[in-house]
Write a protein that holds these residues in place. Structure first.
Motif, mmCIF file in Angstrom:
data_model
loop_
_atom_site.group_PDB
_atom_site.id
_atom_site.type_symbol
_atom_site.label_atom_id
_atom_site.label_comp_id
_atom_site.label_asym_id
_atom_site.label_seq_id
_atom_site.Cartn_x
_atom_site.Cartn_y
_atom_site.Cartn_z
ATOM 1 N N PHE A 209 -5.859 -4.920 3.234
ATOM 2 C CA PHE A 209 -5.257 -3.877 2.394
ATOM 3 C C PHE A 209 -3.829 -3.532 2.830
ATOM 4 O O PHE A 209 -3.362 -2.421 2.640
ATOM 5 C CB PHE A 209 -6.138 -2.621 2.360
ATOM 6 N N LYS A 210 -3.148 -4.539 3.384
ATOM 7 C CA LYS A 210 -1.725 -4.365 3.690
ATOM 8 C C LYS A 210 -0.875 -4.587 2.446
ATOM 9 O O LYS A 210 0.238 -4.072 2.349
ATOM 10 C CB LYS A 210 -1.312 -5.317 4.814
ATOM 11 N N PHE A 214 -3.073 -5.041 -6.465
ATOM 12 C CA PHE A 214 -4.085 -4.572 -7.413
ATOM 13 C C PHE A 214 -3.826 -3.127 -7.824
ATOM 14 O O PHE A 214 -3.936 -2.770 -8.996
ATOM 15 C CB PHE A 214 -5.473 -4.709 -6.779
ATOM 16 N N VAL A 215 -3.440 -2.307 -6.879
ATOM 17 C CA VAL A 215 -3.160 -0.902 -7.174
ATOM 18 C C VAL A 215 -1.959 -0.784 -8.108
ATOM 19 O O VAL A 215 -1.974 -0.023 -9.081
ATOM 20 C CB VAL A 215 -2.912 -0.112 -5.874
ATOM 21 N N ASP A 245 -7.208 6.077 1.304
ATOM 22 C CA ASP A 245 -6.465 6.646 0.176
ATOM 23 C C ASP A 245 -5.020 6.186 0.144
ATOM 24 O O ASP A 245 -4.393 6.156 -0.908
ATOM 25 C CB ASP A 245 -6.531 8.180 0.210
ATOM 26 N N THR A 246 -4.474 5.798 1.300
ATOM 27 C CA THR A 246 -3.090 5.312 1.328
ATOM 28 C C THR A 246 -2.957 3.986 0.589
ATOM 29 O O THR A 246 -1.897 3.686 0.023
ATOM 30 C CB THR A 246 -2.608 5.154 2.775
ATOM 31 N N ASN A 270 -12.669 14.909 -8.709
ATOM 32 C CA ASN A 270 -13.682 14.933 -7.656
ATOM 33 C C ASN A 270 -13.075 14.486 -6.335
ATOM 34 O O ASN A 270 -11.858 14.589 -6.128
ATOM 35 C CB ASN A 270 -14.895 14.091 -8.063
ATOM 36 N N ASP A 271 -13.883 13.958 -5.436
ATOM 37 C CA ASP A 271 -13.452 13.720 -4.054
ATOM 38 C C ASP A 271 -13.466 12.260 -3.631
ATOM 39 O O ASP A 271 -13.362 11.966 -2.442
ATOM 40 C CB ASP A 271 -14.344 14.530 -3.102
ATOM 41 N N ARG A 272 -13.571 11.334 -4.570
ATOM 42 C CA ARG A 272 -13.668 9.914 -4.204
ATOM 43 C C ARG A 272 -12.331 9.218 -4.421
ATOM 44 O O ARG A 272 -12.126 8.521 -5.421
ATOM 45 C CB ARG A 272 -14.795 9.254 -5.005
ATOM 46 N N TRP A 273 -11.461 9.394 -3.455
ATOM 47 C CA TRP A 273 -10.090 8.896 -3.578
ATOM 48 C C TRP A 273 -9.688 7.993 -2.421
ATOM 49 O O TRP A 273 -8.522 7.677 -2.258
ATOM 50 C CB TRP A 273 -9.120 10.069 -3.710
ATOM 51 N N GLY A 274 -10.650 7.547 -1.634
ATOM 52 C CA GLY A 274 -10.370 6.666 -0.519
ATOM 53 C C GLY A 274 -11.414 6.836 0.568
ATOM 54 O O GLY A 274 -12.108 7.858 0.650
#
Length: 473
Positions: A209-210, A214-215, A245-246, A270-274
């Protein structure tokens, strides 16, 4: 620069066709988000600032929502957690799914082929909206995209793998949004941040994830598109757990959402961000699926629960014994509301767009119960005592100066004893089934607690009744 992007046959997604798409950096996407109107942002792209945002009032008052899981996975409609069918079959090679495919589909059949069978021929958004309204729900959360990556709207970033290009050939999100709002309900969208087999996600994952291709080219453009096109009142994020999340640039997106988006004043998240965010950061907390806290949480929360206890998506092989009955649904919902939460009850429609009659029966039953007892639910707050179990299991809620005692099951003996309320000379007790008929009662232990003489038991398919307690503390 422009490269060709698409779904490779090796990846198992959509066909050999490719399309040119401009490659933009993740920094460029964030720069676009930052260029909205009102440059003096109230919230900065960090959790300290974002977590301080007050939750829009409508959400806590609503209490009841309907969750809808619908997608290509509804076509096979098989196995435990059927919405994960592709993953169970292709990655885990779970025996049930492998044998199901061998028995029922020819060699070489790919998951993408299911999309051509996702016709939604009986999908009538007006009928869905009427059922959801009849359930007593005040908001609906609809699957815009699950982990399979198929979008239920004509996403420009999901070419040939969306409900306009393939399958129904309809904008399912747009049609349902209009119907839900026509019923004066709030409309929310579930959105999976990741996709199991998208080549760009797999490439980012391989880099540790460096990289964030996709993001930049999929997740953020689609989130912004959903917000601008459909203006959801709620974003139910998921699929975040494998990366921090980053990587997802969650704080940058949320800062734009709260500061400059067209829903900035009403949207709930909600709270699912990473990885590591749930039960810690975001708007309200989902924590784990079917979150069931043992004590009163100090933060607004929501429990998502499915009528089908073995799946969120529709299962063609479900059994009656695997479904929640109406008393179980009401018992679960009452507990959640008494503990300060919202209750998000899930149905998985069939691939043809029908909601199974048993699901509809449960939803209408819930609505019938709420027509009588809803004043103890909507807009309520937790009371100083959440529950007691003297002569019956009772959960308490409160609204203004009124306390509600919700009995789960009719007491086996009279009179009913409540040990928690403190009575006064102004105390008045009524049963919501007969709201104009005061009940006889007597104080105990120097007005701490009371005995109530109940009337003949009213019929309740939900096996729950509510007492209104006025003039108690």
């Amino acid at each position: 620069m422009c490269k060709y992007a698409g779904r490779s046959s090796k990846g198992g997604m959509m066909g050999p066709q490719m399309r040119p798409t401009c490659v933009i950096s993740c920094t460029a996407v964030i720069a676009i988000l930052a260029l909205g109107p009102g440059c003096a942002a109230r919230y900065t792209a960090d959790w300290t600032s974002l977590d301080a945002r007050p939750l829009p009032k409508w959400f806590d008052e609503a209490k009841i929502g309907i969750f809808v899981h619908w997608g290509v996975f509804s076509v096979p409609g098989f196995g435990q957690y059927s919405e994960w069918f592709w993953y169970w079959w292709q990655s885990k090679k779970r025996a049930a799914e492998v044998e199901f495919m061998q028995r029922n589909y020819p060699t070489g059949f790919k998951y993408a082929d299911f999309a051509h069978k996702f016709h939604a021929e009986f999908f009538d958004p007006g009928t869905w909206a009427e059922i959801f309204q009849a359930s007593g729900a005040k908001y609906v959360v609809f699957t815009s995209k699950h982990h399979e990556g198929f979008t239920n709207w004509p996403s420009a970033d999901s070419w040939n793998w969306n409900s306009m290009d393939t399958g129904p050939h309809r904008d399912l999100v747009g049609e349902l949004a209009a119907a839900i709002r026509n019923r004066s309900l709030h409309f929310g969208l579930y959105h999976s941040l990741f996709e199991w087999y998208h080549p760009l996600f797999l490439s980012d994952q391989a880099s540790g994830f460096k990289t964030q291709n996709f993001v930049a080219r999929k997740t953020l453009p689609e989130l912004v598109n959903l917000v601008m096109a459909y203006k959801p009142d709620l974003i139910w994020s998921d699929g975040d757990w494998s990366a921090p999340d980053t990587y997802w640039n969650s704080t940058q997106f949320l800062a734009w959402l709260y500061n400059d988006s067209p829903v900035k004043d009403v949207v709930v998240t909600n709270d699912r961000w990473g990885k590591g965010c749930y039960c810690k950061h975001g708007g309200y907390y989902n924590c784990a699926d079917r979150f069931t806290p043992g004590k009163l949480p100090d933060h607004k929360w929501e429990k998502c629960q499915s009528i089908d206890t073995l799946s969120w998506g529709y299962r063609r092989d479900m059994r009656l014994s695997e479904l929640m009955d109406l008393p179980s649904i009401i018992k679960d919902m009452v507990y959640v509301v008494a503990m300060g939460g919202n209750y998000l009850l899930n149905v998985g429609p069939m691939a043809d767009g029908m909601i199974a009659p048993l699901f509809e029966e449960r939803l209408r039953g819930l609505g019938a119960w709420l027509k009588i007892n809803g004043e103890a639910i909507y807009g309520s707050k937790p009371w100083r005592v959440q529950t007691e179990n003297s002569t019956a299991t009772v959960w308490y809620t409160a609204k203004n100066s009124t306390v509600y005692a919700i009995m789960l099951g009719w007491p086996s003996k009279q009179p009913l004893q409540l040990t928690s309320p403190k009575t006064s000379g102004a105390t008045k007790i009524t049963l919501l089934n007969y709201p104009t008929v005061p009940l006889k009662w007597a104080p105990v232990k120097q007005r701490t607690g009371l005995l109530i003489v109940l009337p003949a038991m009213p019929v309740s398919a939900g096996n729950a009744w509510t007492l209104r307690l006025e003039g108690v503390a």
